[in-house]
Design an enzyme around this catalytic site. Structure first.
Site, PDB file in Angstrom:
ATOM      1  NE  ARG A  50      -4.718  -1.318   9.857  1.00 58.88           N
ATOM      2  CZ  ARG A  50      -3.615  -0.853   9.287  1.00 58.88           C
ATOM      3  NH1 ARG A  50      -3.515   0.396   8.932  1.00 58.88           N
ATOM      4  NH2 ARG A  50      -2.604  -1.661   9.084  1.00 58.88           N
ATOM      5  NE  ARG A  61       7.237  -3.497   6.210  1.00 53.97           N
ATOM      6  CZ  ARG A  61       5.911  -3.490   6.089  1.00 53.97           C
ATOM      7  NH1 ARG A  61       5.342  -2.848   5.109  1.00 53.97           N
ATOM      8  NH2 ARG A  61       5.153  -4.135   6.962  1.00 53.97           N
ATOM      9  NE  ARG A  93       1.484  -5.595  10.862  1.00 46.50           N
ATOM     10  CZ  ARG A  93       2.682  -5.577  10.262  1.00 46.50           C
ATOM     11  NH1 ARG A  93       3.728  -6.120  10.866  1.00 46.50           N
ATOM     12  NH2 ARG A  93       2.832  -5.022   9.098  1.00 46.50           N
ATOM     13  NE  ARG A 147       6.059  -1.626  10.237  1.00 46.61           N
ATOM     14  CZ  ARG A 147       4.928  -1.586   9.551  1.00 46.61           C
ATOM     15  NH1 ARG A 147       4.895  -0.987   8.365  1.00 46.61           N
ATOM     16  NH2 ARG A 147       3.822  -2.122  10.020  1.00 46.61           N
ATOM     17  CE  LYS A 159      -2.105  -0.916   3.972  1.00 43.56           C
ATOM     18  NZ  LYS A 159      -1.642  -2.252   4.300  1.00 43.56           N
TER      19      LYS A 159
END
Ligand code: ADP
Length: 300
Positions: A157, A191, A246, A235, A80
């Site tokens: 969300r 990531r 998540r 992260r 996103k």
């Protein structure tokens, strides 16, 4: 009794805070959204068909300077941020990611910091009232700088957030990015972020073989430039356990938001065919924005 009255006082205070935050949010969005209350083709009738959102028909004719009010939906790791930020550069509207706002607040050691850290590091959702407060502050700062329009990433969300947003502004288009489930976890775990410039990179090389009639998929790693390579961080919520939580929360709380927008004829479903080189031109075509790409490459 005392406990009950304490709980009820706390609930009243929380409701008042939500109402105040929502009122501020509403004022700021009205200021940023000249189209608010205008009769929108998308808003006029509930469209349960799977047609492309009507707004796409206008993009070719009015490529710049229009009041873009878009939302990006999609599972953790889908990309996103990557695609919303590219489109924001292309269209000249701010990319507002509520995940970034939450991380900025965490890093600031402000009053909400420790409360947020626990929630985010467990992969849970922050309360609607806190997220609306953070978003209101961001929109207010943008308004002061003369910003207009937005591409929201990570908001709404929950159905409640979607209802609040729908009540205060006229979202034109919701892009629902989709990627094969087996690639999502690997992408989150791969990531890396540059602690200095905030650039997003990925060390994962995703190579799913064709199987049982399903095509294969290849996504090359996205390596950092040399100046970022020594400053990469991960992260805290990109661990396997937290990413799985998540994803679970996405399916439970956010997937219904897809239907919320689908039933209003605003949802554009977009299946990512692979990495950025294959997906970006295809996304521009789906958005009727390939004309922009031509302009960009001509200018490069
Ligand atoms: P993801 O990669 O899971 O899409 P984000 O960077 O968008 O993650 O968000 C990180 C975290 O910030 C979320 O797991 C959640 O705790 C919090 N958060 C971000 N946006 C929202 C929101 N709209 N409502 C509630 N919590 C949010």
């Amino acid at each position: 009794m005392a406990v009950l009255s304490r709980c009820s006082r706390a609930a009243t205070a929380a409701t008042t805070r939500t109402q105040t935050a929502t009122a501020t949010f509403s004022c700021i969005l009205r200021a940023l959204s000249p189209s608010f209350c205008s009769s929108s083709a998308l808003n006029s009738e509930t469209d349960l068909s799977n047609k492309k959102p009507a707004v796409l028909g206008t993009l070719k004719r009015e490529p710049t300077g229009r009041n873009v009010q878009w939302v990006f939906l999609g599972c953790p790791g889908v990309g996103k941020g990557t695609y919303a930020s590219r489109l924001s550069n292309l269209l000249g509207v701010p990319h507002i990611a509520t995940g970034d706002l939450v991380r900025d607040e965490l890093a600031s050691s402000g009053p909400l910091s420790s409360q947020l850290k626990e929630i985010v590091n467990q992969g849970k959702l922050v309360s609607d009232e806190i997220i609306i407060e953070l978003l209101s502050k961001r929109l207010e700062a943008g308004e002061a700088k003369g910003e207009s329009g937005f591409i929201l990433d990570g908001f709404p969300r929950t159905i409640r957030q979607a209802e609040i947003l729908e009540g205060v502004t006229d979202i034109e288009l919701v892009v629902n990015l989709k990627l094969r489930e087996e690639a999502l976890l690997a992408k989150c775990l791969g990531r890396r972020i540059c602690s200095e410039c905030g650039g997003n990179y990925n060390v994962a090389c995703i190579d799913i073989k064709a199987e049982n009639g399903r095509p294969g998929m290849y996504m090359a790693p996205l390596p950092p430039p040399p100046q970022c390579a020594t400053k990469l961080i991960t992260r805290a919520d990109d661990t396997e356990e937290v990413v799985k939580e998540r994803l679970r929360i996405y399916h439970e709380m956010t997937q219904p938001v897809e239907e919320f927008y689908r039933s209003r004829g605003k949802l554009l479903e977009f299946d990512l065919p692979g990495g950025i080189p294959e997906s970006w031109p295809k996304l521009l075509r789906a958005l009727n924005l390939e004309y922009h790409e031509d302009k960009q490459s001509a200018a490069a």
